[in-house]
Design a protein around this motif. Sequence first.
Motif, PDB file in Angstrom:
ATOM      1  N   ASN A   1       3.126   0.387   3.270  1.00  0.00           N
ATOM      2  CA  ASN A   1       1.984   1.263   3.007  1.00  0.00           C
ATOM      3  C   ASN A   1       1.268   0.750   1.761  1.00  0.00           C
ATOM      4  O   ASN A   1       1.624   1.079   0.639  1.00  0.00           O
ATOM      5  CB  ASN A   1       2.438   2.711   2.809  1.00  0.00           C
ATOM      6  N   ALA A   2       0.253  -0.048   1.964  1.00  0.00           N
ATOM      7  CA  ALA A   2      -0.457  -0.677   0.854  1.00  0.00           C
ATOM      8  C   ALA A   2      -1.108   0.338  -0.086  1.00  0.00           C
ATOM      9  O   ALA A   2      -1.289   0.066  -1.267  1.00  0.00           O
ATOM     10  CB  ALA A   2      -1.523  -1.631   1.398  1.00  0.00           C
ATOM     11  N   ALA A   3      -1.440   1.510   0.416  1.00  0.00           N
ATOM     12  CA  ALA A   3      -2.103   2.523  -0.409  1.00  0.00           C
ATOM     13  C   ALA A   3      -1.131   3.261  -1.327  1.00  0.00           C
ATOM     14  O   ALA A   3      -1.546   3.927  -2.276  1.00  0.00           O
ATOM     15  CB  ALA A   3      -2.829   3.524   0.483  1.00  0.00           C
ATOM     16  N   ASN A   4       0.158   3.154  -1.082  1.00  0.00           N
ATOM     17  CA  ASN A   4       1.161   3.858  -1.872  1.00  0.00           C
ATOM     18  C   ASN A   4       1.548   3.005  -3.082  1.00  0.00           C
ATOM     19  O   ASN A   4       2.333   2.058  -2.963  1.00  0.00           O
ATOM     20  CB  ASN A   4       2.386   4.160  -1.011  1.00  0.00           C
ATOM     21  N   THR A   5       1.026   3.340  -4.253  1.00  0.00           N
ATOM     22  CA  THR A   5       1.303   2.550  -5.453  1.00  0.00           C
ATOM     23  C   THR A   5       2.753   2.680  -5.912  1.00  0.00           C
ATOM     24  O   THR A   5       3.243   1.816  -6.633  1.00  0.00           O
ATOM     25  CB  THR A   5       0.364   2.951  -6.608  1.00  0.00           C
ATOM     26  N   ALA A   6       3.452   3.728  -5.494  1.00  0.00           N
ATOM     27  CA  ALA A   6       4.856   3.908  -5.873  1.00  0.00           C
ATOM     28  C   ALA A   6       5.796   3.065  -5.011  1.00  0.00           C
ATOM     29  O   ALA A   6       6.935   2.830  -5.388  1.00  0.00           O
ATOM     30  CB  ALA A   6       5.242   5.381  -5.774  1.00  0.00           C
TER      31      ALA A   6
ATOM     32  N   LEU B   1       0.750   5.594   9.839  1.00  0.00           N
ATOM     33  CA  LEU B   1       1.013   4.845  11.073  1.00  0.00           C
ATOM     34  C   LEU B   1      -0.229   4.777  11.956  1.00  0.00           C
ATOM     35  O   LEU B   1      -0.483   3.770  12.606  1.00  0.00           O
ATOM     36  CB  LEU B   1       2.164   5.472  11.851  1.00  0.00           C
ATOM     37  N   ALA B   2      -0.988   5.853  11.977  1.00  0.00           N
ATOM     38  CA  ALA B   2      -2.172   5.899  12.839  1.00  0.00           C
ATOM     39  C   ALA B   2      -3.358   5.132  12.250  1.00  0.00           C
ATOM     40  O   ALA B   2      -4.096   4.467  12.986  1.00  0.00           O
ATOM     41  CB  ALA B   2      -2.573   7.350  13.087  1.00  0.00           C
ATOM     42  N   LEU B   3      -3.537   5.202  10.920  1.00  0.00           N
ATOM     43  CA  LEU B   3      -4.771   4.684  10.325  1.00  0.00           C
ATOM     44  C   LEU B   3      -4.575   3.671   9.206  1.00  0.00           C
ATOM     45  O   LEU B   3      -5.535   3.022   8.797  1.00  0.00           O
ATOM     46  CB  LEU B   3      -5.606   5.848   9.764  1.00  0.00           C
ATOM     47  N   GLY B   4      -3.363   3.563   8.674  1.00  0.00           N
ATOM     48  CA  GLY B   4      -3.121   2.732   7.498  1.00  0.00           C
ATOM     49  C   GLY B   4      -2.894   1.276   7.833  1.00  0.00           C
ATOM     50  O   GLY B   4      -3.103   0.830   8.959  1.00  0.00           O
ATOM     51  N   GLN B   5      -2.471   0.547   6.817  1.00  0.00           N
ATOM     52  CA  GLN B   5      -2.213  -0.878   7.006  1.00  0.00           C
ATOM     53  C   GLN B   5      -1.020  -1.313   6.177  1.00  0.00           C
ATOM     54  O   GLN B   5      -0.689  -0.702   5.177  1.00  0.00           O
ATOM     55  CB  GLN B   5      -3.428  -1.707   6.597  1.00  0.00           C
TER      56      GLN B   5
END
Length: 113
Positions: free
Chosen positions: A46-51, A89-93
Amino acid sequence: NDPYVEKPEDLLGTEIQFKVKIAAAKLNDVEGRHPYVDSYVRYKINAANTAEPYCRTECVRGDKDAGTQRYDYVKDHSMFIGRQACTHLALGQATFQIWAHYRPSNMGLVYAK
């Protein structure tokens, strides 16, 4: 127990397991030379998850006569699917990056242009 789902929402409240496999990568050459050594691949699901920390392959020594780096990497992952994970899962990368050192004998290729 069917492992395939029609909608990501079908996974809500479950834990999924999956593997990430990275066999090899072909690195670009510069004027016919293969200038990269000591490369590795790092990635985040999950590239958007900085943690979330990056996972990474072992560092491999590049072959000076071939631009292909062999990693032969396999890692098992598991993920609980809550609302946020379902949306991912549906929209992320996922993000995969190749990091490498530039072979010192090729430094002139960079500065000569």
